[in-house]
Design an enzyme around this catalytic site. Structure first.
Site, PDB file in Angstrom:
ATOM      1  N   GLU A 162      12.708  -0.251  -9.628  1.00 46.23           N
ATOM      2  CA  GLU A 162      12.530   0.246  -8.251  1.00 46.23           C
ATOM      3  C   GLU A 162      13.430  -0.532  -7.277  1.00 46.23           C
ATOM      4  OE1 GLU A 162       9.875   2.646  -7.382  1.00 46.23           O
ATOM      5  OE2 GLU A 162      10.801   2.731  -5.402  1.00 46.23           O
ATOM      6  N   ALA A 187       3.245  10.194  -0.817  1.00 45.70           N
ATOM      7  CA  ALA A 187       1.986  10.178  -0.065  1.00 45.70           C
ATOM      8  C   ALA A 187       1.406   8.778   0.044  1.00 45.70           C
ATOM      9  CB  ALA A 187       0.976  11.104  -0.730  1.00 45.70           C
ATOM     10  N   GLY A 188       2.073   7.789  -0.552  1.00 47.60           N
ATOM     11  CA  GLY A 188       1.528   6.430  -0.517  1.00 47.60           C
ATOM     12  C   GLY A 188       0.565   6.175  -1.654  1.00 47.60           C
ATOM     13  N   LEU A 189       0.638   6.987  -2.720  1.00 50.42           N
ATOM     14  CA  LEU A 189      -0.233   6.777  -3.882  1.00 50.42           C
ATOM     15  C   LEU A 189       0.579   6.303  -5.094  1.00 50.42           C
ATOM     16  CD1 LEU A 189      -2.617   9.851  -3.492  1.00 50.42           C
ATOM     17  CD2 LEU A 189      -2.923   7.522  -2.654  1.00 50.42           C
ATOM     18  N   SER A 190       1.796   5.845  -4.819  1.00 49.94           N
ATOM     19  CA  SER A 190       2.637   5.221  -5.842  1.00 49.94           C
ATOM     20  C   SER A 190       3.047   6.150  -6.970  1.00 49.94           C
ATOM     21  CB  SER A 190       1.937   3.994  -6.447  1.00 49.94           C
ATOM     22  OG  SER A 190       1.829   3.020  -5.488  1.00 49.94           O
ATOM     23  N   ASP A 222       2.151  -2.055  -6.829  1.00 47.42           N
ATOM     24  CA  ASP A 222       1.995  -0.697  -7.357  1.00 47.42           C
ATOM     25  C   ASP A 222       2.200  -0.641  -8.873  1.00 47.42           C
ATOM     26  OD1 ASP A 222       1.859  -0.335  -4.661  1.00 47.42           O
ATOM     27  OD2 ASP A 222       3.795   0.682  -4.479  1.00 47.42           O
ATOM     28  N   GLU A 242      -2.731  -5.113   2.592  1.00 49.85           N
ATOM     29  CA  GLU A 242      -1.524  -4.286   2.767  1.00 49.85           C
ATOM     30  C   GLU A 242      -0.384  -5.124   3.341  1.00 49.85           C
ATOM     31  OE1 GLU A 242      -0.963  -1.515   1.025  1.00 49.85           O
ATOM     32  OE2 GLU A 242      -2.736  -0.648   1.985  1.00 49.85           O
ATOM     33  N   HIS A 243       0.795  -4.947   2.750  1.00 52.98           N
ATOM     34  CA  HIS A 243       1.993  -5.703   3.135  1.00 52.98           C
ATOM     35  C   HIS A 243       1.774  -7.204   2.922  1.00 52.98           C
ATOM     36  CE1 HIS A 243       4.454  -2.370   4.597  1.00 52.98           C
ATOM     37  NE2 HIS A 243       3.310  -1.838   4.984  1.00 52.98           N
ATOM     38  N   ASP A 291       1.732  -8.226  -0.593  1.00 50.79           N
ATOM     39  CA  ASP A 291       2.230  -8.551  -1.948  1.00 50.79           C
ATOM     40  C   ASP A 291       3.569  -9.270  -1.919  1.00 50.79           C
ATOM     41  OD1 ASP A 291       3.688  -6.207  -1.331  1.00 50.79           O
ATOM     42  OD2 ASP A 291       3.333  -5.263  -3.287  1.00 50.79           O
TER      43      ASP A 291
HETATM   44  C1  GLA Z   1       4.405  -0.095  -0.904  1.00 48.59           C
HETATM   45  C2  GLA Z   1       5.072  -1.103  -1.820  1.00 48.59           C
HETATM   46  C3  GLA Z   1       4.080  -2.198  -2.219  1.00 48.59           C
HETATM   47  C4  GLA Z   1       3.385  -2.804  -1.003  1.00 48.59           C
HETATM   48  C5  GLA Z   1       2.858  -1.707  -0.076  1.00 48.59           C
HETATM   49  C6  GLA Z   1       2.320  -2.252   1.207  1.00 48.59           C
HETATM   50  O1  GLA Z   1       3.418   0.590  -1.588  1.00 48.59           O
HETATM   51  O2  GLA Z   1       5.569  -0.476  -2.960  1.00 48.59           O
HETATM   52  O3  GLA Z   1       4.739  -3.181  -2.977  1.00 48.59           O
HETATM   53  O4  GLA Z   1       4.246  -3.675  -0.333  1.00 48.59           O
HETATM   54  O5  GLA Z   1       3.853  -0.750   0.228  1.00 48.59           O
HETATM   55  O6  GLA Z   1       1.181  -3.011   0.976  1.00 48.59           O
END
Ligand code: GLA
Length: 386
Positions: free
Chosen positions: A160, A123-126, A172, A35-36, A38
């Protein structure tokens, strides 16, 4: 439950009459670990989930794009020769992706259709990446464009970054375009190579939505990203991917305490992600679970992108039946946690964790037990008959 081809065709026929030329789908994702990392050209290990954005579309002879947006119960339209940003409605993702494909040098044709999805928003599911990639898939079908998933993911990311205005990394869009059924992908975010890693036997991936939201655009995301990039530049590196834990320790004196912790998260998370992929390949679920727990602690204490609700959810999940590991997933500040749970215990786990989370926080959670699905595809091709 869930959307399928016939639901898309039904909506299409209600709104436009007749049938679509194509039905396309692009999934949301959950990140198992990494996480964080990419945007630091590091490693991530996400999988595409069963929830997705769907478009049923019919090619037009002109360059108008007309879309019935199910979430808004209304029609939106724009002309490909007059792309202008107006507000924050979902149609901006369609326009932004059209703009980005144009930048790529593609000539686009117009289409009309219906857009629907079941990826929860924010929700963090892209949900936004799923939308952009689904739109790219729709334009590719309508305009006879070659479908190169990595190239299309990059075009979606540019939409984006530059149209929507969120400085996200590539994870994502890439997993939504390239996902593989039954597998997570170990992605090297420098070269964009994707290595499929099978999900361990006998476990389920359980997504735990805290019911709390925090927008990515107005979050501390961009700030964290800037801190990483300026530290890399200061250390004479292309990205934090090139920093080892030993080098960081040796140069700790050059950084203030907060920046040191931010950087330590990125460096340690990259190492954990590679170990997690190895553990998965060996079917070592215990180690994978432990790495997830360490990842959460690092995001909470060093990167500081967790929240009370996420910490509570993870704590409760770890005490739940059959749980190997759990962590927050996605950008953070709210949204979802992800847990790895013994398959036979998953239903009991979902019930117990939801009840305890509700009792402790007063928030309404949602739980999705999900398999790993394929990335964006044309699910029905009514032109060629496939
Ligand atoms: C969001 C961003 C991703 C990534 C995550 C954290 O989902 O869209 O590119 O940086 O946060 O891992």
């Amino acid at each position: 439950m869930g959307i399928d081809v016939s639901a898309v065709k039904r909506l299409f026929s209600e709104q436009l009459g007749g049938g679509p030329d194509w039905v396309v789908r692009a999934p949301g994702r959950v990140n198992l670990i990494g996480e964080h990392t990419d945007y630091n050209e590091g490693f991530v290990l996400p999988m595409a989930v069963e929830r997705a954005v769907w478009i049923g579309l019919r090619r037009r002879a002109d360059r108008w794009v007309r879309v019935y947006v199910s979430a808004e119960s209304r029609w939106r339209e724009f002309h490909l020769d007059a792309l202008r940003r107006e507000g924050n409605a979902p149609i901006e993702y369609v326009k932004g992706t059209a703009w980005s494909l144009g930048e790529e040098g593609f000539f686009l044709r117009g289409w009309e259709g219906v857009l629907l999805g079941d990826v929860p928003i924010g929700a963090g599911l892209s949900s936004s990446a799923a939308m952009e990639v689904a739109v790219a898939r729709a334009f590719a079908a309508a305009s006879d464009l070659p479908w190169d998933p990595v190239k299309m993911a990059l075009a979606a990311q540019r939409a984006e970054n530059r149209w929507v205005g969120v400085q996200c990394g590539i994870m994502d869009q890439l997993i939504s375009a390239c996902g593989k059924e039954g597998h997570a992908l170990l992605i090297d975010c420098r070269g964009l190579e994707c290595r499929p890693v099978p999900l361990p036997q006998g476990v389920k991936v359980v997504i735990l939505d805290t019911g709390t939201r925090r927008g990515l655009a107005d979050s501390a995301y961009n700030e964290r990203r800037k801190a990483c990039e300026s530290t890399a530049a200061r250390f004479g590196l292309k990205a934090l991917r090139d920093l080892s834990l030993d080098d960081l320790t040796a140069r700790a004196g050059e950084l203030d305490a907060v920046t040191f912790r931010r950087v330590r998260h990125v460096v340690s998370e990259n190492a954990r992600t590679l170990l997690a992929a190895q553990a998965m390949e060996k079917g070592d679920t215990e180690t994978l679970g432990r790495l997830m727990v360490e990842s959460h602690a690092s995001l909470r204490d060093d990167y500081e992108v967790s929240s009370e609700a996420l910490n509570a959810m993870v704590e409760i999940a770890l005490a739940g039946p059959g749980c190997y590991g759990a962590r927050m997933t996605g950008a953070g500040f709210g949204g979802c946690a992800v847990a790895l749970v013994e398959a036979g215990a998953a239903a009991d786990f979902a019930e117990k964790v939801s009840a305890e989370y509700r009792r402790r926080t007063g928030n309404q959670p949602a739980v999705y037990i999900t398999g790993a699905t394929a990335g964006a595809d044309v699910v029905a091709d009514c032109v060629s008959g496939a």
